[in-house]
Design an enzyme around this catalytic site. Structure first.
Site, PDB file in Angstrom:
ATOM      1  N   LYS A   1       1.199  -1.096  -0.059  1.00 59.58           N
ATOM      2  CA  LYS A   1       0.253  -0.142  -0.222  1.00 59.58           C
ATOM      3  C   LYS A   1       0.787   1.226  -0.221  1.00 59.58           C
ATOM      4  O   LYS A   1       1.782   1.733   0.945  1.00 59.58           O
ATOM      5  CB  LYS A   1      -1.269  -0.088   1.453  1.00 59.58           C
ATOM      6  CG  LYS A   1      -1.884   1.125   1.492  1.00 59.58           C
ATOM      7  CD  LYS A   1      -3.141   0.536   0.774  1.00 59.58           C
ATOM      8  CE  LYS A   1      -4.460   1.788   0.841  1.00 59.58           C
ATOM      9  NZ  LYS A   1      -4.161   2.555  -0.234  1.00 59.58           N
TER      10      LYS A   1
ATOM     11  N   LYS B   1       5.249   2.738  -2.626  1.00 54.49           N
ATOM     12  CA  LYS B   1       4.893   3.690  -3.054  1.00 54.49           C
ATOM     13  C   LYS B   1       5.941   4.078  -4.640  1.00 54.49           C
ATOM     14  O   LYS B   1       6.119   3.429  -5.270  1.00 54.49           O
ATOM     15  CB  LYS B   1       6.027   5.161  -2.385  1.00 54.49           C
ATOM     16  CG  LYS B   1       5.961   5.924  -2.026  1.00 54.49           C
ATOM     17  CD  LYS B   1       4.876   6.523  -1.150  1.00 54.49           C
ATOM     18  CE  LYS B   1       4.614   7.848  -0.777  1.00 54.49           C
ATOM     19  NZ  LYS B   1       3.279   7.805  -0.219  1.00 54.49           N
TER      20      LYS B   1
ATOM     21  N   THR C   1      -6.381  12.164   7.663  1.00 55.59           N
ATOM     22  CA  THR C   1      -4.994  12.027   8.207  1.00 55.59           C
ATOM     23  C   THR C   1      -4.632  13.550   8.746  1.00 55.59           C
ATOM     24  O   THR C   1      -4.730  12.881  10.167  1.00 55.59           O
ATOM     25  CB  THR C   1      -4.311  12.973   6.589  1.00 55.59           C
ATOM     26  OG1 THR C   1      -3.990  11.566   5.683  1.00 55.59           O
ATOM     27  CG2 THR C   1      -2.601  12.794   7.242  1.00 55.59           C
TER      28      THR C   1
END
Length: 413
Positions: free
Chosen positions: A66, A102, A185
């Site tokens: 992820k 990433k 976030t």
């Protein structure tokens, strides 16, 4: 180079406490796969432009990998490799069944039209579609990308593999995205700030907060903390720092930003306007939240940072040398791999909903986020107290232990 050096340094500090043998350290640090592709775009004026795209898949011992997709002119393999590694430890710290990855493209998205950006995304998917998927590697938004880019990505991937919205997260709510993903976030930062203040015996109304960066993360963190009775005395963006000694009117700030043509605080009149960099050195801030770029607290300016508590909402905002100086003088730092993990946590909830073909309510998303982040914080806090190590080292230790255990159980060591 900073991201790579910092990640390695923090990993080895934690590994030393865990007494990890050299061979295992190398196994856990090396990525499973690194992909570099050429992305050729025919621009609207008919010229061809060539860009380089990356996808680094670091570890899958705990589940599918992820990590975000970053469109930025400084994206390179070294940075992507370091950030993929960070995602492995981040997902492990909050105990999500994921590994780390990433990716991105070395491009300045502001130089492209919307149509060119869509074409660029679709060509990138053409190059990497066979190594990503809902059971292997699930991308998400990052710097320079958003829910629209995720929607294009999903649409192009499904041309090869058929309908499966779980291939990517951070999608629009109308396109099987999760409610609460955009605030996740910043909300996670707020949740953990409240938890940390309780542990430190500080009352919200007596805890002044300064937030560097008023984008998606900073604005949602500010809203959460303002609602929790914390005075937000300063916020900043590229237009400067906006300061009010007894606390800013955060809803008014958000309205101003929403109506500004470029989404800035520029022209906000109900606060003292200071230079942008002055926020880091405000003497009356108890809590400093860097929520913009990485590497903003360095050896050059760390001596001017007086806040006794720092919450890392951005990725890697503190250089390792500065981090050591802060630790030596007693500054409490809540590390990025825990503090800003709310985004990947709600991305996980989105993936789960897509797999279940069932949509959660916003209240459920928030409750699950609170539970997951709070549980992870308590584990990190307890480890730090038991081992007498900084919160960053404790977080890395927990993440590394979980990946190590999964690697050993899977026969990878």
């Amino acid at each position: 180079m900073y991201a790579s050096e910092a990640t390695q340094k923090y990993f080895h500090q934690a590994a030393d406490h865990l007494n990890l043998p050299c061979g295992l350290r190398e196994t856990l640090l090396l990525p499973r796969r690194e992909l570099q592709v050429q992305v050729t775009l025919e621009r609207e004026d008919g010229c061809l432009a060539n860009f380089v795209g990356f996808r680094v898949q670091h570890d899958n011992s705990r589940g599918p990998m992820k990590g975000g997709l970053r469109y930025h002119h400084e994206v390179d393999l070294d940075e992507t490799r370091a950030l993929a590694s960070l995602m492995t430890w981040k997902t492990a710290v909050v105990n999500l069944p994921y590994g780390g990855a990433k990716g991105g493209i070395d491009v300045d998205p502001s130089t492209l039209t919307s149509r060119e950006l869509e074409k660029l995304t679709r060509v990138f998917v053409d190059r990497i579609h066979d190594v990503v998927g809902p059971d292997t590697d699930i991308p998400a938004p990052d710097m320079g990308t958003n829910h629209q880019v995720m929607s294009w990505f999903r649409n192009q991937w499904e041309k090869y593999h058929g309908f499966n919205p779980a291939v990517i997260t951070g999608k629009p709510v109308e396109e099987y995205g999760a409610r609460g993903r955009e605030e996740a976030t910043g909300r996670g930062v707020g949740i953990l700030t409240v938890k940390l203040m309780k542990r430190l015996g500080r009352k919200p109304e007596d805890t002044k907060v300064a937030i560097q960066g008023f984008g998606n993360v900073g604005s949602h963190a500010a809203k959460f903390l303002h609602d929790a009775q914390f005075p937000i005395i300063a916020v900043s963006d590229i237009s400067g720092t906006y300061y009010q000694e007894d606390g800013l009117n955060v809803p008014e700030l958000i309205r101003h930003k929403f109506h500004h043509p470029n989404g800035l605080l520029e022209g906000f009149e109900h606060a003292k306007h200071l230079p942008m960099d002055s926020l880091l050195s405000l003497s009356d801030a108890t809590v400093l939240i860097p929520a913009a770029l990485g590497g903003v607290i360095t050896d050059d300016n760390v001596d001017s940072v007086s806040a006794p508590i720092i919450i890392e909402a951005a990725n890697g905002p503190i250089y390792p040398v500065a981090d050591k100086k802060l630790h030596d003088r007693g500054t409490v730092v809540l590390p990025d791999i825990l503090a800003n993990a709310g985004g990947v946590t709600v991305s996980y909830f989105e993936w789960v909903q897509n797999r279940q073909h069932y949509r959660w309510s916003l209240d459920r998303v928030r409750q699950e986020l609170d539970h997951t982040m709070s549980e992870a914080f308590e584990e990190v806090w307890q480890r730090a107290q038991q081992m007498k190590v900084p919160l960053r080292t404790a977080a890395f230790m927990i993440g590394i232990e979980r990946v190590q255990r999964a690697t050993e159980l899977g026969g990878g060591w």
